[in-house]
Motif scaffolding. Structure first.
Motif, PDB file in Angstrom:
ATOM      1  N   ALA A 103      -9.165   4.544  -2.174  1.00  8.85           N
ATOM      2  CA  ALA A 103      -7.781   4.856  -2.503  1.00  8.85           C
ATOM      3  C   ALA A 103      -7.692   6.261  -3.113  1.00  8.85           C
ATOM      4  O   ALA A 103      -6.727   6.993  -2.892  1.00  8.85           O
ATOM      5  N   ILE A 156      -7.126   1.888   4.817  1.00 10.77           N
ATOM      6  CA  ILE A 156      -5.934   1.745   3.993  1.00 10.77           C
ATOM      7  C   ILE A 156      -4.728   1.876   4.907  1.00 10.77           C
ATOM      8  O   ILE A 156      -4.434   2.961   5.419  1.00 10.77           O
ATOM      9  N   THR A 199      -0.780   1.752   5.892  1.00  8.29           N
ATOM     10  CA  THR A 199       0.552   1.909   5.319  1.00  8.29           C
ATOM     11  C   THR A 199       1.556   1.689   6.443  1.00  8.29           C
ATOM     12  O   THR A 199       1.169   1.539   7.604  1.00  8.29           O
ATOM     13  N   ASN A 240       0.834  -1.203   0.000  1.00  9.48           N
ATOM     14  CA  ASN A 240       0.000   0.000   0.000  1.00  9.48           C
ATOM     15  C   ASN A 240       0.869   1.254   0.000  1.00  9.48           C
ATOM     16  O   ASN A 240       0.627   2.196  -0.755  1.00  9.48           O
TER      17      ASN A 240
END
Lengths: 579, 409
Positions: free
Chosen positions: A446, A529, A531, A380
């Motif tokens: 995204a 999401i 990271t 990601n």
């Protein structure tokens, strides 16, 4: 003939028309995003939050924020530590350049080592440096663990250094992280100034370099790096994660106080938080005002010095100044590197307790156990960083090309707009922007994360590219046009190869900024999401330095690899005689 | 009647209206019809992605959820994705932001790990889906009669809006290598801290553990703890809380860093013990230290104890937001996490060590055997003593505000 004589800066209108849209569109997106963020911050701050059944306007949230216990102290600590950190980082950064590499050539060995050390510090995630530094300085920390055998300590002493009430530990970590940034930006700008011939003239007038540099080069240099300095100041005043780790706790700094209010289970605290968010914006504005005051004061002092016509300062004074700058900068650098080293050691530690100078048991188990959960956040991070950087780079090139085609003045107008996301406090406009993204129904996608990332990636990419681009000798392009090349061909075959190094650096900076973003990723991604940056902060809560060490080392290694690749790719192309 | 009865009833009415098929005349547009029974939920859930919002700071808890996700996908085709939070209120904020934005369905949060004030706030603001626990087959294995905290969350009736997941009891842990006879009451703690200045700290409220410490002290010092079950009223608050402030005023000068800085979380406080800076810490999970010792996060000499008077106990739950995108999937996930198999695994101190909410006598013998086989943690108190009830949630806000006003300005 006729064509060759035409100045390169008045191309056919068709090209200009298409290119002109890009900077305008960029400015519109930035203004729109920041504006939306501020709007959705201001509405609840003025009492409008229909989800809680509040649909009128009043000043109650602002009043609640102002009377919140500890708010005044929090604001004062934030202001002092932010200003202090910025001044020290600026003096150290510029001072180090003046002492080690005054012409910005990077040809001395000391300069090369300096760049490498800087790189490691820029590449390491803020949270990891902060945790490492906290571990270094705490009474049970590494420094005292190393000294414990000498002092015959079996339990740590009880003194307050980390989380001190004045915010000095917070200022320290800001200095450690921001000095390399100022140094990097300063060296880039110095490259453009062409200091050598100017200093030569000064020398011919009898000025020693040590006095000509601050009088002649420094003011020009500062003008070029002014925006990044303001960004450093805004960052220091709005930072949350570093402040939680090293900042004061009673009360915390203003951004942390706002964060606490936004996660208070009492939902009406969100309105107080919005009110405090407005105050935070006011605080940053006030700090900018104070900074402008400091600037004009410094300008007057330098001007006074310049007008005095003094040719030299006694050698012992320069020597003291040089040594103290190098000494303090060296300590800051060593602290930063030691913090990273501590985290690296933790990542392979099994047990490491006071007063052991190194872990009493080593193990690769942490790496092993983390490996499984690592793949997704890693990809990601890389995907997001690549997409954001590609978009930012294409847009930055389009903007700069527009400048070349239309005329520089038109392009530079409104350039400060691009920096708005770096100047506005994160705790202020990002929360509003999250609500706006929710309204558009894009939260958690995204695309939304990319949008938020671009707001921060673009200004950095643009800045690392714009100065070298503008410094490019226009005669290359003109010659190419004379030889019949169209504007696109000039861009691709002349400018791009000449700007190879800054383009590579721009890519590296873009990638590393994107890799480091925490709050924008969490807010736009609704936490979905993940990271490396979001994982690092989430795991910080678990209180296991070993796990944090793994993430810290990975993120540092990734960013450092990107920068190294940029340096290698940015080397001038060698032309071989035979193909 | 709960203090926010009006709002709660509205929430109930809305949910009932939706469940009864009146949705078209209310605000329609539900992408995912509410399942009538668990069989329907299972059918709808296949292929759904459930975003499970939970505090994500502990890798071992995350690993457990990862295991549950694998099982859910294998058995029911439900994809469970963990959204790691630093604070549960972040998820509450997300749902609130979505409600502000008019997003009545397709929300980004499907399942929340929740209790206490967060639940009270969501319930009062009609941010929850339900009542749903009656739909869950495994809910029958819970025996609320034996443990009232299963249906009353910080005195707020759950009314089926959250499903129990695990139990917690406020536990003190001390390093037996440094303390031979640990203090077993809050008064004894004060005396011990004054004799050993700098060796005790508690996380600054509004941290969960910090606030619970205040509640524990208040409960022990208060002449009539029953008043804490009532909503706190500002006039009484000053009188009732006076012994607490008197206690803290004496405690603070002898705290770690003379009370000028506080650890910012419970895990930071545990790390302080591992670093040798303090000799005591607190946690809500009685198996916290056993599990931390297994991970080499604490010295092996750490032991747990519950104060003689008992300690604050509660239950943590799973709830589904009103606008969850995958309600059927969330129901299936909540039921699986309540199953004897998932609960037994969760109770294993080497995996997580979170006490079960199930009534063991309601399980089949082989299901019970899984619990009997669990290792006893070395630092887990053998006898948890009396479970003291959580005060009404309004006390939390009142105590936190008063603490901040006194000590954090």
């Amino acid at each position: 003939m006729d064509r060759a004589l035409r100045p390169v800066k008045s191309p056919p209108l068709l090209h200009a028309g298409a290119a002109a849209l890009v900077p305008l569109a960029v400015q519109a997106v930035v203004i729109g995003s920041v504006g939306l963020g501020l709007l959705f911050l201001a509405l609840p701050a003025f009492g409008y939050l229909p989800a809680l059944g509040r649909d009128g306007f009043d000043l109650a949230p602002l009043r609640a924020a102002l009377s919140y216990p500890g708010l005044v102290t929090a604001a004062a600590t934030t202001l002092v530590s932010g200003l202090l950190a910025t001044i020290v980082a600026l003096v150290l950064g510029i001072g180090t350049i003046a002492v080690l590499d005054p012409l910005g050539r990077g040809d001395r060995r000391s300069g090369r080592w300096l760049r490498r050390a800087m790189l490691a510090l820029i590449a390491s995630p803020h949270v990891a440096v902060a945790v490492g530094l906290a571990f270094l300085l705490a009474p049970s920390g590494w420094l005292l663990r190393l000294a414990a055998p000498l002092l015959a300590l079996d339990r740590p002493p009880d003194y307050l250094l980390v989380n001190d009430r004045a915010g000095l530990a917070l200022a320290l970590v800001l200095v450690v992280k921001e000095t390399p940034f100022i140094l990097a930006v300063g060296l880039g700008a110095l490259h453009r100034l062409d200091a050598e011939p100017q200093l030569r003239i000064c020398r011919s007038l009898g000025y020693a370099d040590s006095i000509a540099w601050p009088k002649i080069i420094l003011p020009q240099l500062y003008r070029l790096i002014r925006l990044p300095v303001f960004a450093v100041l805004a960052y220091g005043l709005s930072v949350v994660d570093l402040s939680i780790i090293l900042g004061p706790s009673l009360p915390p700094t203003l951004p942390v106080l706002i964060l606490r209010l936004t996660v208070d289970p009492d939902l009406s605290s969100r309105m107080t938080a919005a009110g405090a968010g407005l105050l935070q914006i006011g605080l940053v504005a006030a700090a900018f005002g104070i900074w402008c005051g400091i600037e004009s004061l410094a300008a007057r002092m330098i001007k006074g010095g310049t007008m005095s016509g003094r040719r030299a300062v006694p050698a012992w004074i320069t020597s003291i100044i040089r040594r103290s700058i190098l000494g303090v900068a060296g300590i800051a650098l060593m602290l930063g590197l030691a913090a990273i080293a501590a985290m690296a050691l933790w990542s392979v530690a099994e047990v490491w307790r006071f007063p052991d100078p190194v872990p009493s048991a080593f193990s690769l188990q942490t790496w092993d156990s983390v490996a499984g959960a690592l793949a997704l956040p890693l990809w990601n991070s890389i995907g997001l960083a690549a997409a954001a950087t590609a978009l930012a780079l294409a847009t930055a090139v389009a903007c700069l090309e527009f400048e070349d085609r239309i005329g520089a003045a038109a392009g530079r107008r409104g350039q400060w707009i691009l920096f708005l996301p770096l100047l506005a406090p994160e705790m202020g406009f990002l929360f509003g922007l999250e609500v706006a993204a929710g309204r558009l129904g894009v939260t958690g996608s995204a695309g939304a994360v990319l949008w938020f990332h671009l707001l921060f990636v673009f200004p950095y990419v643009f800045f690392s590219l714009s100065e070298p681009w503008r410094a490019l000798d226009t005669r290359y392009a003109r010659t190419a046009r004379c030889l019949g090349a169209g504007p696109w061909r000039v861009l691709l075959r002349v400018k791009a190869p000449l700007l190879r190094a800054p383009l590579a650096l721009g890519i590296a900076v873009g990638l590393s900024v994107s890799l480091s973003l925490y709050l924008p990723t969490v807010l736009a991604g609704a936490g979905r999401i993940t990271t490396l940056a979001t994982e690092t902060v989430a795991l910080y809560g678990g209180g296991d330095r070993r796990v944090l060490g793994v993430y810290a080392i990975l993120q540092t290694a990734l960013t450092a690899a990107i920068f190294t690749a940029a340096v290698l790719l940015g080397r001038p192309r060698r032309f071989h005689r035979s193909a | 009647m709960p203090p926010n009865g009006r709002l709660t009833r509205r929430a109930l009415l809305q949910t009932v209206a939706v469940a009864a098929g009146l949705a078209p005349c209310a605000r329609a547009g539900l992408a995912d019809p509410v399942p009538a029974d668990f069989a329907a939920a299972l059918r709808q859930a296949a292929g759904q992605t459930v975003y499970f919002n939970a505090w994500g700071g502990d890798p071992k808890i995350n690993d457990y959820i990862l295991w549950a996700a694998g099982e859910l996908e294998r058995r029911h085709g439900v994809v469970l994705k963990l959204v790691k939070l630093n604070d549960t209120a972040e998820a509450v904020s997300h749902v609130l932001a979505e409600k502000t934005a008019g997003r009545g369905d397709g929300g980004s949060v499907d399942l929340i790990w929740i209790n206490g004030e967060n639940f009270a706030a969501m319930k009062a603001s009609a941010l929850l889906f339900g009542p749903f626990t009656a739909l869950l087959p495994n809910f029958r294995l819970v025996d609320p009669a034996r443990n009232p905290t299963l249906l009353v969350d910080f005195t707020v009736p759950t009314e089926g809006f959250e499903s129990p997941w695990g139990m917690a009891q406020f536990t003190f842990f001390y390093d037996s290598a440094r303390i031979a006879t640990p203090p077993r009451s809050m008064k004894a703690l004060l005396a011990w801290v004054q004799e050993n200045p700098g060796r005790f700290a508690y996380p600054a409220p509004p941290d969960f553990i910090g606030t619970t410490f205040l509640k524990q002290v208040l409960h022990e010092l208060s002449a009539d703890p029953a008043v804490l079950q009532q909503p706190s009223d500002p006039q009484q608050f000053t009188v009732i809380s006076a012994p607490l402030w008197d206690y803290l005023d004496r405690l603070h000068p002898a705290l770690w860093r003379q009370g000028k800085a506080f650890p910012e979380s419970a895990t930071a406080q545990r790390q302080l013990l591992n670093d040798g800076e303090v000799d005591l810490y607190m946690a809500f999970n009685p198996a916290d230290a056993s599990s931390a010792i297994a991970q080499k996060l604490l010295p092996e000499t750490v032991r747990g104890l519950v104060p003689e008077a008992g300690s604050i106990a509660n239950t943590h739950f799973l709830a589904i937001p009103f606008n969850a995108n995958a309600k059927a999937g969330a129901l299936v996930a909540a039921d699986f996490l309540l199953s004897p198999e998932a609960q037994a695994r969760k109770a294993d101190p080497e995996i997580w060590g979170d006490p079960t909410v199930l009534a063991l006598d309601r399980l089949e013998p082989e299901e019970r055997a899984a619990f009997d086989r669990l290792p006893e943690g070395v630092a887990t108190p053998r006898d948890l003593g009396r479970a003291l009830p959580e005060p009404h949630p309004s006390w939390v806000a009142a105590l936190e505000q008063a603490w901040i006003a006194r000590y954090a300005r």
